[in-house]
Design an enzyme around this catalytic site. Sequence first.
Site, PDB file in Angstrom:
ATOM      1  CB  SER A 116      12.010  -7.916 -10.142  1.00  0.00           C
ATOM      2  OG  SER A 116      13.040  -7.693 -10.472  1.00  0.00           O
ATOM      3  CB  CYS A 139      -0.619   0.152   1.352  1.00  0.00           C
ATOM      4  SG  CYS A 139      -0.136  -0.283   2.903  1.00  0.00           S
TER       5      CYS A 139
END
Length: 644
Positions: free
Chosen positions: A366, A2
């Site tokens: 990633s 968030c």
Amino acid sequence: MCGIHGIYRFDGQRVEPATISAMGRVTQHRGPDDEGWHIEPAQQRCAIGMRRLSIIDLAGGHQPISNADDTTWIVCNGEVYNFRELRAELQQRGVRFKTGSDTEVMLHLYDQLGDEFVHRLDGMFNFALWDARRRRLLIGRDHLGVKPLYVHHTRERLAFATEAKALLALPDVTPQLNREALADYLHLGYVAAPHSMFRGIAKLPPATMLSIEDGQVKQWRYWRLPSRQDHTLSASQWVERTRAALDAAVHRQMVSDVPIGAFLSGGVDSSAVVGFMAKHSEAPIRTYAIGFDGGEAEQLYNELPYARQVSQLFKTEHHEIVVKPDVVGLLPRLLWHMDEPVADSAFVTTYLVSEFARRDVTVILSGVGGDELFGGYRRYLGEHYAAKFGRLPSWARDLMVRASQGLPVDRHSQLLNKLRLARGFLESASLSPDERYRRYLQVLGQDHVAELLKGAAAPTDALAAAFASAGDGDALNRMFAVDAETQLPDDLLMLTDKMSMAVSLECRVPLLDKALVEMAASIPQQHKVPGTQLKHLMKQALSDMLPREILYRAKRGFGTPMGAWLKHELAPVLARLLGADVVRARGLFEPRVVSRLVADHQANRMDGTDVLISLMNLEIWSRIYLDRRSHEDVTAELKSFLAR
């Protein structure tokens, strides 16, 4: 995942709910699923808020979260990967939980351990915690700085937010250029913490906490990268430890209650992540790759064949996209999301592949960080080649340096890129190790920065500060320590966070797992990079997982052929944005110097890709933030330049 934000007032004024809500609306892209805030009820001087992207405990993870008697409240952006182990430990101590979220684990851990709780966390995060018993606000950022946190501190109040634009929503904050950060930006291509490009807005450095109690603000560093190497283990033992640590890091970061995938370029780092994910998943891993459509320059950045090979090896559910991006249409919107300009064109690629992946998944893994941990950049070989170069007769060295100065350079041609690298090495070979490394990293030399700047600007020199605190380890690990203080958090990780969250995608970086980073920092240089063998140890650890053509293929960065585009498709936009009249009106730079930089790049006298990107992006950023225009308006203006 968030965005968090909040305010603490020193002047006794109340924090209005409308103000907290306004801060959250600006970063709705970070958390489209939910919002919430808590204003301390007694004097209403402190408020913490958040926007939520639901990843763990979808139904019950609403924030802020409080303890049983509502004396401690917390909001958190990010993930704690070891929260299940910590939760079980706390339950054994009698702690009762209201939710299944990792954020509540942080809350109870603070109640048990105080500020020391952060040492137990393995994750990426920034957080804000209100301790009502002590009337104390505590905010903090994770060990490596994966998640950003901005602070605006005045005599009346302190405000914080995951993104700087949320602070600009405050009625008393006007966006102004931070001239003290400008020289460093031009020098490095990004603004290093604690500075930001906004005057009065600072970045909390990685591994740092800040508290406010009894009106006093304190800030401290709670963790640093280990600076000593362990010479007791053999090469084969380090190989075994590295493979086990990589496996464990990826496995830890696969925890999720929503669909998860991985970026796949076909390079060593992303391929390793996908390989270990496949080992721990019963279902095929979803992988996402991007390529460019066009000529020689675009093909240099096209890694799709390698990504397909890895996908076939691990039987992933592979998705790929070939693009000819509308850069003019993208840049203003992406620079608005970035908060600060950067010279790294990877932010465009990262956004495009994030947008593509978000169609299917909410969490992505990633390979960012592997080159720093295990020595994957050519610049790490500078010491090796400098020693060999130093053994040549002085007349031969002088002759080679003079000859190199007339070489044409262009990173988007295979031949001219090799000449660029050779010229860069020869021009820096006689410097000290620290200054040589600076030359490899810099976008523009400090002498050229001084020539370019119009008016005085006090340089902050983030690299000098990083070298001073890098410890006394071997040369390679000192370089990693510098990277971990500067380029990694303030360039690579910042653009990864901002571009993935622009499309509400949580991007995790398992190669920067805290335990893995600490282990990698203790590996001696001769095992990581013996001679000229970049990433040797990591490749040995992956030798039975990945084929040689993946492990030992030529390295290519995850960027765009922006330098070639600036000479062709984007030339009209560059000419208008960096024209003498525009530069003169902005009042920051000497127009003649800017014109010379553009001309030298166009004529291949220098590879000015990063320099021109930094200047162009700064001007676009200035139109959005300093001139207070919408990114849609600036996009329309740039498109009109092409139309003419």
